[in-house]
Design a protein around this motif. Sequence first.
Motif, PDB file in Angstrom:
ATOM      1  N   PHE A  35      12.497  56.668  67.369  1.00  0.00           N
ATOM      2  CA  PHE A  35      13.534  55.835  66.759  1.00  0.00           C
ATOM      3  C   PHE A  35      13.016  54.426  66.517  1.00  0.00           C
ATOM      4  O   PHE A  35      13.352  53.790  65.524  1.00  0.00           O
ATOM      5  N   THR A  74      10.143  62.425  71.337  1.00  0.00           N
ATOM      6  CA  THR A  74      10.896  61.316  71.905  1.00  0.00           C
ATOM      7  C   THR A  74      10.203  60.880  73.187  1.00  0.00           C
ATOM      8  O   THR A  74       9.985  61.675  74.094  1.00  0.00           O
ATOM      9  N   ARG A  98      13.847  69.964  79.296  1.00  0.00           N
ATOM     10  CA  ARG A  98      13.663  70.586  77.984  1.00  0.00           C
ATOM     11  C   ARG A  98      13.146  72.015  78.079  1.00  0.00           C
ATOM     12  O   ARG A  98      13.639  72.910  77.410  1.00  0.00           O
ATOM     13  N   ARG A 152      15.822  68.363  66.531  1.00  0.00           N
ATOM     14  CA  ARG A 152      14.866  67.908  65.509  1.00  0.00           C
ATOM     15  C   ARG A 152      13.611  67.323  66.134  1.00  0.00           C
ATOM     16  O   ARG A 152      12.502  67.565  65.662  1.00  0.00           O
ATOM     17  N   TYR A 153      13.772  66.531  67.186  1.00  0.00           N
ATOM     18  CA  TYR A 153      12.636  65.896  67.851  1.00  0.00           C
ATOM     19  C   TYR A 153      12.364  66.581  69.186  1.00  0.00           C
ATOM     20  O   TYR A 153      13.281  67.052  69.862  1.00  0.00           O
ATOM     21  N   GLU A 173      11.842  66.575  72.837  1.00  0.00           N
ATOM     22  CA  GLU A 173      12.165  65.689  73.955  1.00  0.00           C
ATOM     23  C   GLU A 173      11.000  65.665  74.948  1.00  0.00           C
ATOM     24  O   GLU A 173      10.702  66.665  75.585  1.00  0.00           O
ATOM     25  N   TYR A 221      22.436  61.312  76.413  1.00  0.00           N
ATOM     26  CA  TYR A 221      21.918  62.676  76.481  1.00  0.00           C
ATOM     27  C   TYR A 221      22.907  63.610  77.182  1.00  0.00           C
ATOM     28  O   TYR A 221      23.092  64.757  76.781  1.00  0.00           O
ATOM     29  N   ASP A 258      25.701  64.785  74.876  1.00  0.00           N
ATOM     30  CA  ASP A 258      25.341  65.504  73.650  1.00  0.00           C
ATOM     31  C   ASP A 258      26.093  66.838  73.594  1.00  0.00           C
ATOM     32  O   ASP A 258      26.104  67.605  74.559  1.00  0.00           O
ATOM     33  N   ASN A 281      25.482  64.072  68.549  1.00  0.00           N
ATOM     34  CA  ASN A 281      24.082  64.476  68.525  1.00  0.00           C
ATOM     35  C   ASN A 281      23.292  63.281  69.041  1.00  0.00           C
ATOM     36  O   ASN A 281      23.182  62.254  68.373  1.00  0.00           O
ATOM     37  N   GLN A 297      20.159  62.554  69.457  1.00  0.00           N
ATOM     38  CA  GLN A 297      19.015  62.057  68.692  1.00  0.00           C
ATOM     39  C   GLN A 297      19.460  61.259  67.474  1.00  0.00           C
ATOM     40  O   GLN A 297      18.859  60.231  67.144  1.00  0.00           O
ATOM     41  N   GLU A 298      20.524  61.710  66.809  1.00  0.00           N
ATOM     42  CA  GLU A 298      21.045  60.949  65.676  1.00  0.00           C
ATOM     43  C   GLU A 298      21.648  59.626  66.141  1.00  0.00           C
ATOM     44  O   GLU A 298      21.522  58.595  65.472  1.00  0.00           O
ATOM     45  N   TYR A 319      19.047  56.820  66.540  1.00  0.00           N
ATOM     46  CA  TYR A 319      18.627  56.186  65.292  1.00  0.00           C
ATOM     47  C   TYR A 319      19.670  55.171  64.846  1.00  0.00           C
ATOM     48  O   TYR A 319      19.349  54.047  64.434  1.00  0.00           O
TER      49      TYR A 319
END
Length: 697
Positions: free
Chosen positions: A341, A463, A558, A582-583, A585, A638, A641, A666, A668-669, A672
């Motif tokens: 990010f 991440t 993870r 998407r990323y 962890e 986290y 989520d 989300n 991760q979103e 950002y």
Amino acid sequence: MSVKYKYFNRELSWLEFNDRVLEEAQDLKNPLFERLKFMSISTTNLDEFFMVRVASLNDQIIAGYSKKDSSGMDPKEQLEKIIKRVHRMVSEQYNTYLRSIIPAMKREGIIFKKPKMLNDIQREYIKKYYLNEIYPVLTPMIVDKSRPFPLILNKSLNIGVLVKDSSSDSINFATVQVPGVLKRFIRVPSKECKEFILLEDVIKMNLESLFVGHEIIAAGCYRITRNADLSIDEEGAEDLLEEIEQSIKKRRWGNPVRLEFEKKINHKLLQYIIEESGPFEGGIYKNDGPIDLVFLMKLYSIDGYNHLKFENNIPLPAIQTKNRNIFEVIKEKDIILHHPFESFDSVVEFVESASKDPDVLAIKQTLYRVSGNSPIIAALTNAAENGKQVTVLVELKARFDEENNIIWAKRLEKAGCHVIYGLVGLKTHCKLLLVVRREEDGIKRYVHMGTGNYNDVTAKFYTDTSLMTCNPYMGGDASAIFNMISGFSQISKLDKMDIAPIGLRTKFEKLIKAEINHVKEGNNGKIIVKMNSLVDDSLIASLYEASMAGVEIRLIVRGICCLIPEIEGLSENIEVRSIVGRYLEHSRIFYFYNAGNPKVFMSSADWMPRNLDRRIELLFPIEDKENKMRIINLLEIYLKDTEKTRLMKSDGSYIRVDKRGKETLNAQEYFYDYVKEKVKAINHPEIIEFKPRTSYE
């Protein structure tokens, strides 16, 4: 369930992780080309699993090792369960590929054709393409009395052929390697759609050109996976670099572990391959589609389909230097970086600035995995050429990156850097960078340390978190660690950091024990841990003890998790969740409530025996109040989520989060968006007041 065995099997837990990756390929909410990528990743993951983990189990079986692991299974029992689970996973992969991904691609005008589907124009095109581009590269290898069955290259795609000699009517086996140097799929002329045909299908169409005077009886694709785990006698190796170079070559020809073949292969042909190139203790797998779906990653890269990918999130600047150098910024306050990010460019700038700054005297850095065209390496070589004292520890034993690291090590040495190849018997996995600078008030040490590698490429999709500081105690610890690695210095005590294998395990045990004691004294106890893998039996036992004492434990793991949650009387206070999205962890973060005065740490280490006992790893505290609150907030996000989280059940399976009554999030979103707002506030303070959240409510 019975609690005779309190640990879930490591290998089966890893397979459950890969199943979560496969779920992302199945998730229709993900853009189509991202689903292709996840399918490719799940295939690559399985390859490495067989080359290392299954190969290791097979070696144990061959050696007669029959001791049960902490889950109660001996190697043979583990292998039997693995084969059964992988067969189910492969079936899911190809079911998803054929019934979901192929139709979805067709709707987008992307079609993969079989030979019989080609029209006359396409057949003529393929004929010319084969003669000009493919035929010159092929090498057919026939097996007869004078030519034995060839040694098949690890992970190479091959076409087995039964050929009949027209003069003697004898039937022989032959094999053709599908060249890895050529594109796996070939675009054919088409007015309306993008149409492709696979390379192996083109070769099969033209096999007669390779076996002139023979009749083709049958042909089918197969692929062999081999043991690729390097076994190096470091004590006996006079030159570790040369020893590893030789071992890399052997990786291509290790013992066979797995055989994959296409569904419609001739039975006699298959049996011949099995008899001549086996045994395949890791199993024999029938693929209902193209073998080796890794090629889908190449398809992801074709132009014109950005609308079928995630929106391009550009990493944002992490440090606003403006008219100041980066050292002045770090001197003001400790800086937390959160990749991807926040841009990895800040780390690159740190090394590049150090390489040019006339006041910088020395740079010391550990390198575990770096990119193919690393700006970090370029900056270090420039620093040496500019007269700086540059010391670099390059870990040659970083699995599957050994060859790349050897290249960089030689380049650094040529530039004048002092290159160290690590310590005998230990991998250096810590991520540590030290810059020594002469300033008006004396020598000052600047330190960067983090959870991820100094790799500008993976920093875009892993991440990770890291810390930049000029805290003198941190600087002193960093110097002591480098002196230990490069010389004979022994570390008796560090002021702020802890390292493995010297005292890191003990540190974690004490932190867990402290939470137990707080509960016994009538306070609340709470532990939040984020890591990649949780395998270590001893630390799992400590967490069980804490759970039984009443400590609330929330684990974000993870990948592999051998701890079993939700067991009454043992782990009912432990929640395990995994985030796969998407990323990747990758950050390792540790939070201990400490009776209302939280302790927060970052580390390069997962809770695995190899990290705690056989690697040089680093744990460092986050002490600045604002930074500490930011990391606590990160963990809270986290834990809230709802989109990419799966919760582990007591049978080792994972389920999606129940979203009822919860706000969609989300994580991760969110991160950002958080960084975007922060950057806006910095650039426009007269308009925007940035108020960081201390919790997500």
